[in-house]
Write a protein that holds these residues in place. Structure first.
Motif, PDB file in Angstrom:
ATOM      1  N   GLN A 151       0.783  -1.113  -0.013  1.00 54.97           N
ATOM      2  CA  GLN A 151       0.021  -0.131   0.060  1.00 54.97           C
ATOM      3  C   GLN A 151       0.870   1.235   0.182  1.00 54.97           C
ATOM      4  O   GLN A 151       0.410   2.289  -0.479  1.00 54.97           O
ATOM      5  CB  GLN A 151      -1.047   0.121   1.165  1.00 54.97           C
ATOM      6  CG  GLN A 151      -1.804  -1.251   1.214  1.00 54.97           C
ATOM      7  CD  GLN A 151      -2.937  -1.175   0.303  1.00 54.97           C
ATOM      8  OE1 GLN A 151      -3.198  -0.184  -0.429  1.00 54.97           O
ATOM      9  NE2 GLN A 151      -3.729  -2.444   0.255  1.00 54.97           N
ATOM     10  N   GLU A 152       1.980   1.215   0.537  1.00 54.28           N
ATOM     11  CA  GLU A 152       3.027   2.304   0.586  1.00 54.28           C
ATOM     12  C   GLU A 152       3.982   2.075   0.044  1.00 54.28           C
ATOM     13  O   GLU A 152       4.782   1.008  -0.207  1.00 54.28           O
ATOM     14  CB  GLU A 152       3.303   2.671   2.192  1.00 54.28           C
ATOM     15  CG  GLU A 152       1.983   2.766   2.830  1.00 54.28           C
ATOM     16  CD  GLU A 152       1.305   4.104   2.703  1.00 54.28           C
ATOM     17  OE1 GLU A 152       1.882   4.973   2.097  1.00 54.28           O
ATOM     18  OE2 GLU A 152       0.107   4.152   3.047  1.00 54.28           O
ATOM     19  N   ASN A 193      -0.649  -0.703  -4.246  1.00 53.43           N
ATOM     20  CA  ASN A 193      -1.686   0.266  -4.068  1.00 53.43           C
ATOM     21  C   ASN A 193      -2.906   0.125  -5.253  1.00 53.43           C
ATOM     22  O   ASN A 193      -3.149   0.892  -5.829  1.00 53.43           O
ATOM     23  CB  ASN A 193      -1.306   1.753  -4.257  1.00 53.43           C
ATOM     24  CG  ASN A 193      -2.013   2.716  -3.888  1.00 53.43           C
ATOM     25  OD1 ASN A 193      -2.938   2.472  -2.720  1.00 53.43           O
ATOM     26  ND2 ASN A 193      -2.039   3.861  -4.311  1.00 53.43           N
ATOM     27  N   THR A 252       6.130  -5.772   4.987  1.00 52.77           N
ATOM     28  CA  THR A 252       6.470  -4.376   5.389  1.00 52.77           C
ATOM     29  C   THR A 252       7.954  -4.529   6.190  1.00 52.77           C
ATOM     30  O   THR A 252       8.284  -5.547   6.680  1.00 52.77           O
ATOM     31  CB  THR A 252       5.380  -4.011   6.334  1.00 52.77           C
ATOM     32  OG1 THR A 252       5.221  -4.987   7.567  1.00 52.77           O
ATOM     33  CG2 THR A 252       4.130  -3.855   5.839  1.00 52.77           C
TER      34      THR A 252
END
Length: 245
Positions: A60-61, A169, A185
């Motif tokens: 997502q990031e 994303n 992550t």
């Protein structure tokens, strides 16, 4: 006394056939490749990291995307220990190829293809997965439909190439015909006493979905050319205790 044993053999054969139809086939030489992922590998059917199938990674990031690329590079390093080549297909490549050497991958064994249209990218990934001369294909893209993912899975079932789809994303996280869905992550590294630098890469690795396996979460580090388990999450530790009990 023979009948129960025959029944167990029949059930085991049926289980292997079902897994094979779903892309979870054993290696042709009968010797599974070990990735050194420890309990992460144990989450998969038969305790083997599945190759010759498609894996989906969600980020997502931007920092998560960088961590995911590093983790995938570690997987590629294990897959390509005996040689082979990989296609890395993307629209906005941010990877620094020489950094792959840290993960045991020679950059000249990766062919980078940079495209400007996502439809062309998906087509290119599908065609690449049909090429049995490759070891793996990495596709960086946002959107994949269930129908498109089924085509990718059919391609690898014939070629035995491993596909790594990195979705950065995406607009929505939909169901795909993949063996596993991952989320990686970054977590803070630790410096060795008296040594400069930033420490070895560390990740929190989540197996969100796995076909016929057990989802879980683990913390890993890449050091000395291999994955090392740091510690399990509390949830995974409790699950393992229940299984032992």
């Amino acid at each position: 006394m023979k009948q129960p044993a025959d029944r167990r053999d029949l059930v085991e054969r049926l289980q292997k056939e079902i897994l094979s139809l779903q892309g979870m086939r054993t290696p042709l030489d009968g010797n599974p490749k070990r990735f050194g992922l420890g309990p992460v590998e144990s989450a998969f059917p038969n305790g083997i990291f599945p190759t010759g199938t498609v894996h989906e990674f969600i980020s997502q990031e931007a920092s998560d995307a960088a961590a995911t690329s590093g983790f995938m590079a570690g997987l590629l390093g294990k897959m390509m220990q005996q040689g082979g080549a990989c296609l890395w297909i993307s629209m906005q490549r941010t990877l620094f190829p020489p950094a792959l050497k840290m993960f045991g991958v020679e950059p000249d064994r990766i062919i980078f293809i940079d495209l400007t249209n996502e439809q062309d990218l998906l087509w290119c990934v599908e065609e690449a997965l049909k090429c049995d001369a490759l070891t793996a294909v990495v596709g960086e893209l946002k959107e994949v439909s269930l129908t498109a993912s089924r085509r990718l899975q059919l391609a690898v079932e014939q070629s035995r190439v491993t596909g790594l789809l990195h979705r950065y994303n995406p607009r929505r996280i939909n169901t795909l015909a993949c063996a596993a869905r991952w989320r990686v992550t970054s977590i803070p590294s630790e410096l060795e006493e008296g040594m400069p630098g930033v420490g070895f890469p560390r990740w929190n690795v989540e197996l969100l979905k796995v076909r016929n396996g057990e989802p879980g979460s683990w913390q890993l580090e890449w050091a000395a050319g291999k994955f090392q388990i740091l510690r399990m999450s509390a949830e995974q530790f409790k699950k393992n205790l229940r299984q032992v009990g």
